[in-house]
Design a protein around this motif. Structure first.
Motif, PDB file in Angstrom:
ATOM      1  N   LYS A  29       0.822  -1.451  -0.147  1.00 40.98           N
ATOM      2  CA  LYS A  29       0.015  -0.109   0.082  1.00 40.98           C
ATOM      3  C   LYS A  29       0.843   1.139   0.253  1.00 40.98           C
ATOM      4  CE  LYS A  29      -4.179  -2.097   2.021  1.00 40.98           C
ATOM      5  NZ  LYS A  29      -5.172  -2.245   3.637  1.00 40.98           N
ATOM      6  N   TYR A  30       2.095   0.948   0.593  1.00 47.39           N
ATOM      7  CA  TYR A  30       2.808   2.426   0.928  1.00 47.39           C
ATOM      8  C   TYR A  30       3.484   2.671  -0.708  1.00 47.39           C
ATOM      9  CZ  TYR A  30       6.819   5.341   1.281  1.00 47.39           C
ATOM     10  OH  TYR A  30       7.775   5.885   1.013  1.00 47.39           O
ATOM     11  N   GLU A  31       4.193   1.733  -1.414  1.00 45.41           N
ATOM     12  CA  GLU A  31       4.456   2.046  -2.992  1.00 45.41           C
ATOM     13  C   GLU A  31       3.129   2.180  -3.538  1.00 45.41           C
ATOM     14  OE1 GLU A  31       6.538  -1.847  -3.418  1.00 45.41           O
ATOM     15  OE2 GLU A  31       7.645  -1.847  -1.946  1.00 45.41           O
ATOM     16  N   GLU A  32       1.852   1.844  -3.395  1.00 47.07           N
ATOM     17  CA  GLU A  32       0.765   2.153  -4.485  1.00 47.07           C
ATOM     18  C   GLU A  32       0.650   3.855  -3.925  1.00 47.07           C
ATOM     19  OE1 GLU A  32      -2.679   0.124  -3.884  1.00 47.07           O
ATOM     20  OE2 GLU A  32      -1.945  -1.631  -4.798  1.00 47.07           O
ATOM     21  N   ALA A  33       0.999   4.075  -3.235  1.00 54.77           N
ATOM     22  CA  ALA A  33       0.514   5.700  -2.554  1.00 54.77           C
ATOM     23  C   ALA A  33       1.588   5.968  -2.950  1.00 54.77           C
ATOM     24  CB  ALA A  33       0.342   5.684  -0.740  1.00 54.77           C
ATOM     25  N   VAL A  34       2.867   5.759  -3.175  1.00 58.88           N
ATOM     26  CA  VAL A  34       4.328   6.676  -3.348  1.00 58.88           C
ATOM     27  C   VAL A  34       3.605   6.685  -4.965  1.00 58.88           C
ATOM     28  CG1 VAL A  34       6.541   6.500  -3.819  1.00 58.88           C
ATOM     29  CG2 VAL A  34       5.732   6.111  -1.912  1.00 58.88           C
ATOM     30  N   ALA A  35       3.657   5.821  -5.540  1.00 59.79           N
ATOM     31  CA  ALA A  35       3.058   5.807  -7.013  1.00 59.79           C
ATOM     32  C   ALA A  35       2.199   6.697  -7.307  1.00 59.79           C
ATOM     33  CB  ALA A  35       2.756   4.651  -7.262  1.00 59.79           C
ATOM     34  N   GLN A  36       0.938   6.703  -7.110  1.00 61.32           N
ATOM     35  CA  GLN A  36      -0.381   7.517  -7.137  1.00 61.32           C
ATOM     36  C   GLN A  36       0.389   9.645  -7.092  1.00 61.32           C
ATOM     37  OE1 GLN A  36      -4.031   6.890  -5.861  1.00 61.32           O
ATOM     38  NE2 GLN A  36      -3.170   5.072  -4.928  1.00 61.32           N
ATOM     39  N   VAL A  37       1.023   9.331  -5.514  1.00 59.82           N
ATOM     40  CA  VAL A  37       1.579  10.505  -5.316  1.00 59.82           C
ATOM     41  C   VAL A  37       2.211  11.377  -6.895  1.00 59.82           C
ATOM     42  CG1 VAL A  37       3.162  12.344  -4.059  1.00 59.82           C
ATOM     43  CG2 VAL A  37       1.973  10.688  -3.131  1.00 59.82           C
ATOM     44  N   PHE A  38       2.765  10.736  -7.224  1.00 67.51           N
ATOM     45  CA  PHE A  38       4.855  10.827  -8.002  1.00 67.51           C
ATOM     46  C   PHE A  38       3.960  10.996  -9.614  1.00 67.51           C
ATOM     47  CE2 PHE A  38       7.256  10.227  -5.476  1.00 67.51           C
ATOM     48  CZ  PHE A  38       8.186  11.649  -5.046  1.00 67.51           C
ATOM     49  N   LYS A  39       3.095  10.098 -10.112  1.00 68.60           N
ATOM     50  CA  LYS A  39       1.896  10.238 -11.191  1.00 68.60           C
ATOM     51  C   LYS A  39       0.427  11.672 -11.328  1.00 68.60           C
ATOM     52  CE  LYS A  39      -1.321   7.203 -14.457  1.00 68.60           C
ATOM     53  NZ  LYS A  39      -1.901   5.737 -13.860  1.00 68.60           N
ATOM     54  N   ASN A  40       0.580  11.570 -10.342  1.00 67.48           N
ATOM     55  CA  ASN A  40      -0.835  12.627 -10.381  1.00 67.48           C
ATOM     56  C   ASN A  40      -0.435  13.902 -10.129  1.00 67.48           C
ATOM     57  OD1 ASN A  40      -2.133  10.300 -11.671  1.00 67.48           O
ATOM     58  ND2 ASN A  40      -3.079   9.516  -9.144  1.00 67.48           N
ATOM     59  N   GLN A  41       1.048  14.475  -9.045  1.00 66.41           N
ATOM     60  CA  GLN A  41       1.137  15.382  -8.977  1.00 66.41           C
ATOM     61  C   GLN A  41       2.071  15.997  -9.564  1.00 66.41           C
ATOM     62  OE1 GLN A  41       0.109  16.884  -4.746  1.00 66.41           O
ATOM     63  NE2 GLN A  41      -1.288  14.555  -4.234  1.00 66.41           N
ATOM     64  N   SER A  42       2.374  17.493  -9.537  1.00 70.09           N
ATOM     65  CA  SER A  42       3.337  18.101  -9.427  1.00 70.09           C
ATOM     66  C   SER A  42       4.380  18.741  -9.006  1.00 70.09           C
ATOM     67  CB  SER A  42       3.475  19.833 -10.503  1.00 70.09           C
ATOM     68  OG  SER A  42       2.374  18.919 -12.017  1.00 70.09           O
ATOM     69  N   TRP A  43       5.661  18.656  -8.399  1.00 64.76           N
ATOM     70  CA  TRP A  43       6.757  19.086  -8.131  1.00 64.76           C
ATOM     71  C   TRP A  43       6.879  20.064  -7.402  1.00 64.76           C
ATOM     72  CZ3 TRP A  43       9.268  17.480  -3.993  1.00 64.76           C
ATOM     73  CH2 TRP A  43      10.378  18.377  -3.240  1.00 64.76           C
ATOM     74  N   ILE A  44       6.708  20.489  -6.938  1.00 62.50           N
ATOM     75  CA  ILE A  44       6.741  21.989  -6.655  1.00 62.50           C
ATOM     76  C   ILE A  44       7.846  23.185  -5.720  1.00 62.50           C
ATOM     77  CG2 ILE A  44       5.654  24.416  -5.395  1.00 62.50           C
ATOM     78  CD1 ILE A  44       3.612  22.658  -7.759  1.00 62.50           C
ATOM     79  N   GLY A  45       8.585  22.479  -4.628  1.00 63.79           N
ATOM     80  CA  GLY A  45       9.963  22.594  -4.655  1.00 63.79           C
ATOM     81  C   GLY A  45       9.207  24.125  -3.039  1.00 63.79           C
ATOM     82  N   ALA A  46      10.479  23.771  -1.868  1.00 64.78           N
ATOM     83  CA  ALA A  46      10.051  24.714  -1.160  1.00 64.78           C
ATOM     84  C   ALA A  46       8.420  25.006  -0.445  1.00 64.78           C
ATOM     85  CB  ALA A  46      10.418  26.346  -1.399  1.00 64.78           C
ATOM     86  N   GLY A  47       8.331  23.695  -0.298  1.00 61.35           N
ATOM     87  CA  GLY A  47       6.349  23.521   0.556  1.00 61.35           C
ATOM     88  C   GLY A  47       6.046  24.445   2.015  1.00 61.35           C
ATOM     89  N   PHE A  48       7.408  25.383   2.595  1.00 62.91           N
ATOM     90  CA  PHE A  48       6.548  25.758   3.619  1.00 62.91           C
ATOM     91  C   PHE A  48       6.103  27.026   3.234  1.00 62.91           C
ATOM     92  CE2 PHE A  48       7.905  23.613   8.125  1.00 62.91           C
ATOM     93  CZ  PHE A  48       7.887  22.020   7.599  1.00 62.91           C
ATOM     94  N   THR A  49       6.563  26.752   1.612  1.00 60.74           N
ATOM     95  CA  THR A  49       6.002  28.704   1.152  1.00 60.74           C
ATOM     96  C   THR A  49       4.352  28.826   1.716  1.00 60.74           C
ATOM     97  OG1 THR A  49       8.411  28.566  -0.140  1.00 60.74           O
ATOM     98  CG2 THR A  49       6.353  30.211  -0.395  1.00 60.74           C
ATOM     99  N   SER A  50       4.166  27.824   1.096  1.00 59.21           N
ATOM    100  CA  SER A  50       2.568  27.789   0.816  1.00 59.21           C
ATOM    101  C   SER A  50       1.396  27.726   2.502  1.00 59.21           C
ATOM    102  CB  SER A  50       2.151  26.970  -0.235  1.00 59.21           C
ATOM    103  OG  SER A  50       2.215  25.356   0.285  1.00 59.21           O
ATOM    104  N   SER A  51       2.458  26.418   2.602  1.00 62.17           N
ATOM    105  CA  SER A  51       1.914  26.537   4.213  1.00 62.17           C
ATOM    106  C   SER A  51       2.348  26.603   5.858  1.00 62.17           C
ATOM    107  CB  SER A  51       1.598  24.441   4.095  1.00 62.17           C
ATOM    108  OG  SER A  51       3.039  23.903   4.235  1.00 62.17           O
ATOM    109  N   GLY A  52       3.413  26.668   5.813  1.00 62.52           N
ATOM    110  CA  GLY A  52       4.546  27.222   6.890  1.00 62.52           C
ATOM    111  C   GLY A  52       4.026  26.254   7.893  1.00 62.52           C
ATOM    112  N   LYS A  53       3.650  25.168   7.613  1.00 62.38           N
ATOM    113  CA  LYS A  53       3.499  24.163   8.901  1.00 62.38           C
ATOM    114  C   LYS A  53       3.282  22.389   8.313  1.00 62.38           C
ATOM    115  CE  LYS A  53      -1.927  24.633   8.377  1.00 62.38           C
ATOM    116  NZ  LYS A  53      -2.089  23.080   8.054  1.00 62.38           N
TER     117      LYS A  53
END
Length: 329
Positions: free
Chosen positions: A303-327
């Protein structure tokens, strides 16, 4: 022009030997790594130091600094002696850990209100180190005046570095760093000083560099766990193609996962370790809440490997994550 030196801060449960080795395989910019803290160095050949976490064969000792959690001068010297035998050139004392279970034992940042005890450490270790000695601390535990009493003691100890996380221990990781207080420390401390606290992106670093032109050494923490390209961005050596960045992050996260599985003989606890990192890393994806939900709900390797695959398939890499959320989540 001053040379920028970047440290990667220690995180219990995350920046272990496997993380450090795999990180160095994929990302540039870090000049010095620190181990998560050791403790219980009660003998001359402590079993707590007979581990992959510090063994020269599994670590690059040229840029790795072992860290100790202690308030005992004899233990600190034993740690220095044993690390020197392993080939290390520097050890670090943790006076920054904010967690109450540590602080109430007068260790970590809980040591900072007790200047008399810190003075005893200075007296008991003077002239006995087999390595360089540095300290990572906060401004204090209860109040920022605590470091004022410690600065003269730190000066006497001739530290190789003083790393200051510009928060109080009671703040944990909340609130804002106290830059005014850090500026006061910089103007009063004559040794080598390292700034730590809320460097989440290139803009944060640039603003702090302008604010503190005397400082050339910086410790990165949560920001680089969210975006492992942060150090390379600061040094202007990172790739600008974000599609390539996502591919590199994928290779990094999979190599770390498989390395830990092999090292731990497929112990399911590996998933928990990976989730700790993902609680930061997910912030740098285009849909961080969904990314974290997918990872958090995985309960076994498949299930972990499936979850990782979904994240990388369906989402873009933005970087600097704390810029938008800060937490963190």
């Amino acid at each position: 022009m001053k040379k920028t030196e970047l440290h990667l801060g220690p995180f219990q449960g995350i920046t272990d030997v496997h993380f450090r080795n795999v990180f160095a395989d994929h990302f540039e910019g870090i000049d010095k790594f620190f181990t998560p803290f050791f403790s219980g160095i009660h003998t001359e050949n402590s079993k707590n130091l007979r581990t992959q976490e510090i063994a020269p064969a599994t670590n690059n000792i040229h840029n790795l600094v072992p860290q100790l959690l202690s308030n005992d001068p004899d233990e600190i010297i034993r740690f220095s002696e044993q690390c020197a035998k392993l080939g290390y050139k520097e050890v670090n004392l943790n006076m920054g850990c904010p967690y109450p279970q540590v602080a109430r034992k007068k260790r970590g940042s809980g040591l900072m209100p007790y200047s008399d005890l810190v003075a005893k450490i200075a007296q008991g270790t003077a002239g006995n180190f087999k390595t360089d000695f540095s300290i990572k601390c906060r401004l204090g535990y209860y109040g920022s005046n605590e470091i004022d009493e410690l600065i003269p003691i730190f000066e006497q100890m001739q530290l190789s570095e003083l790393i200051v996380h510009a928060r109080l221990g009671t703040q944990m990781y909340g609130g804002k760093p106290d830059h005014e207080k850090f500026a006061n420390i910089v103007s009063n401390y004559t040794g080598s000083i390292v700034y730590n606290g809320d460097i989440f992106n290139l803009t944060d670093y640039t603003l702090l560099g302008t604010r503190f032109p005397q400082v050339s050494k910086w410790m990165l923490g949560r920001g680089i766990l969210a975006d492992p390209f942060l150090a390379a961005d600061i040094k202007a050596i990172a790739l600008n193609d974000y599609s390539i960045r996502k591919d590199i992050v994928y290779r990094f996260i999979m190599q770390l996962y498989l390395t830990r599985r092999k090292a731990k003989a497929d112990n399911p606890a590996v998933i928990g370790r990976m989730k700790e990192l993902w609680s930061y890393l997910s912030l740098s994806f285009s849909e961080p809440t969904l990314a974290w939900r997918l990872i958090r709900r995985s309960t076994d390797f498949e299930k972990y490997e499936e979850a990782v695959a979904q994240v990388f398939k369906n989402q873009s890499w933005i970087g600097a994550g704390f810029t938008s959320s800060g937490k963190m989540y």
